[in-house]
Design an enzyme around this catalytic site. Sequence first.
Site, PDB file in Angstrom:
ATOM      1  N   ARG A 104       0.845  -1.217   0.000  1.00  0.00           N
ATOM      2  CA  ARG A 104       0.000   0.000   0.000  1.00  0.00           C
ATOM      3  C   ARG A 104       0.870   1.254   0.000  1.00  0.00           C
ATOM      4  NH1 ARG A 104      -1.518   2.031   4.497  1.00  0.00           N
ATOM      5  NH2 ARG A 104      -2.166   0.163   5.602  1.00  0.00           N
ATOM      6  N   TYR A 114     -16.226  15.472 -17.035  1.00  0.00           N
ATOM      7  CA  TYR A 114     -16.622  14.072 -16.976  1.00  0.00           C
ATOM      8  C   TYR A 114     -17.684  13.886 -15.882  1.00  0.00           C
ATOM      9  CZ  TYR A 114     -16.133   9.101 -15.952  1.00  0.00           C
ATOM     10  OH  TYR A 114     -16.368   7.786 -15.719  1.00  0.00           O
ATOM     11  N   ASP A 167      -7.077  18.032 -16.184  1.00  0.00           N
ATOM     12  CA  ASP A 167      -7.393  16.634 -16.477  1.00  0.00           C
ATOM     13  C   ASP A 167      -7.172  16.471 -17.985  1.00  0.00           C
ATOM     14  OD1 ASP A 167      -8.605  14.242 -17.217  1.00  0.00           O
ATOM     15  OD2 ASP A 167     -10.216  14.425 -15.752  1.00  0.00           O
ATOM     16  N   LYS A 181      -7.818   5.065 -19.992  1.00  0.00           N
ATOM     17  CA  LYS A 181      -8.103   5.450 -21.378  1.00  0.00           C
ATOM     18  C   LYS A 181      -6.881   5.190 -22.257  1.00  0.00           C
ATOM     19  CE  LYS A 181     -11.893   6.756 -19.325  1.00  0.00           C
ATOM     20  NZ  LYS A 181     -12.136   8.077 -18.773  1.00  0.00           N
TER      21      LYS A 181
HETATM   22  C1  LIG Z   1     -12.790   8.508 -17.528  1.00  0.00           C
HETATM   23  C2  LIG Z   1     -12.444   9.837 -17.056  1.00  0.00           C
HETATM   24  C3  LIG Z   1     -12.169  10.060 -15.705  1.00  0.00           C
HETATM   25  C4  LIG Z   1     -12.313   8.973 -14.649  1.00  0.00           C
HETATM   26  O1  LIG Z   1     -11.370   7.969 -14.817  1.00  0.00           O
HETATM   27  P1  LIG Z   1     -11.621   6.466 -14.300  1.00  0.00           P
HETATM   28  O2  LIG Z   1     -10.343   5.787 -14.638  1.00  0.00           O
HETATM   29  O3  LIG Z   1     -12.799   5.955 -15.054  1.00  0.00           O
HETATM   30  O4  LIG Z   1     -11.896   6.537 -12.858  1.00  0.00           O
HETATM   31  C5  LIG Z   1     -11.796  11.343 -15.316  1.00  0.00           C
HETATM   32  N1  LIG Z   1     -11.714  12.346 -16.206  1.00  0.00           N
HETATM   33  C6  LIG Z   1     -11.965  12.162 -17.512  1.00  0.00           C
HETATM   34  C7  LIG Z   1     -11.844  13.308 -18.460  1.00  0.00           C
HETATM   35  C8  LIG Z   1     -12.348  10.907 -17.981  1.00  0.00           C
HETATM   36  O5  LIG Z   1     -12.629  10.755 -19.258  1.00  0.00           O
END
Ligand SMILES: *Cc1c(COP(=O)(O)O)cnc(C)c1O
Length: 388
Positions: A46, A97, A169, A194
């Site tokens: 952890r 998101y 982000d 992603k």
């Molecule tokens: C998918 C996404 C997230 C969240 O990510 P997870 O891995 O699904 O928790 C945050 N910001 C954006 C822009 C996203 O497309």
Amino acid sequence: MRPATRLVRFEAAPGDPWRPLSTPIYQTAAFEQESATEFGAYDYTRSGNPTRHVLERELAALEDGAHAVAFTSGMAALSAVTRLAARGRIVAGLDLYGGTHRLLAHVCEPLGIEVERVDLADALASARALARRTDLVLVESPSNPLLGVVDVRALAELCRAHGALLCVDGSLCPPAYQQPLALGADLVVHSATKYLCGHGDVTAGVVSTRSRPLFERLAFTQNAEGAGLAPFECWLLLRGLKTLPLRFTAQQRHARHLARFLAAHPLVTRVHYPGLVTHPGHALHRAQSSGDGAVLSFETGDVEFSRRLVEALELFSIAVSFGSVHSQATLPCHMSHRSIPARERHGLPPDLVRLSVGIEDLRDLRADLEQALLCRPAEQETIGVRGP
Ligand SMILES: *Cc1c(COP(=O)(O)O)cnc(C)c1O
């Protein structure tokens, strides 16, 4: 080393006498210590794990010399970032998101953090919002799902002038193609689920920063809340990262072609893709990034037609998420952004279709869109040949 080289040529197993080319999965919860009074480099997964550290070093290098902290998901990464604004104030962009909206509205606000949503592409509105003491500014560029672009450099200057941290982000544009830290942001978050993973088989998130104190606070949260990415997922991510430039180049080439095809199609009313010269953020995006990405969204003017079109697609799977080698389609208002109440969707069109373009043969992808677009708008059905 340039990113494509760096992503395959790195020290895969520091300290390992057998010098494996692939990073070992240190699948252990604890590490034996030399003495009962002093800890070695690792004690408990952890708090730290060699597989995770190799990944974090790679992710940091991609953001150009920063520190990186790997979390169990993009949301866990964003959640750790919002801890930096505890009992304070967050200003967030309008197009966000759905999960980020949920985190801000249903976790941060009840915990006493004030959240204001502002169009951060609007310099005046941003300046007005930041005139009040703000701890953290959170923005997506490009944004999900409308592919809106903000001027990261200008926003970073504004944040610095007001003593607020800027977190970008960048999930829609991976680190080798856009480096918000170099543009002045304090923190960058990626949903590594992603593009970074690219194969749709891991959920993971990463926060990168150049600031040692911010890194230490994030690493503290990662350990204290137990949100560090597990060794096997780290290994999968390291494996996926090696082909990021290959995948991204192919996906982006396909997306550019399909965006132009859709923009010229008579049943499509509007296409959102930063690679199109008609996109309002096109020039700005090209100035601060070297990748248009493989996510695009479009409108048809008819919710029912959009729904039938998505269901008529055969190669594009109806599935949330994006950035994978596998092409996917969604109706954001009904899927990924469903958790946002309609009145707070800030102009998110209900007929919006979002595509994530994969690495399949472009001719097959285009043929799939062509055949799906043949399912005509709903009102034309009543005069169709197969009428009641
Ligand atoms: C998918 C996404 C997230 C969240 O990510 P997870 O891995 O699904 O928790 C945050 N910001 C954006 C822009 C996203 O497309």
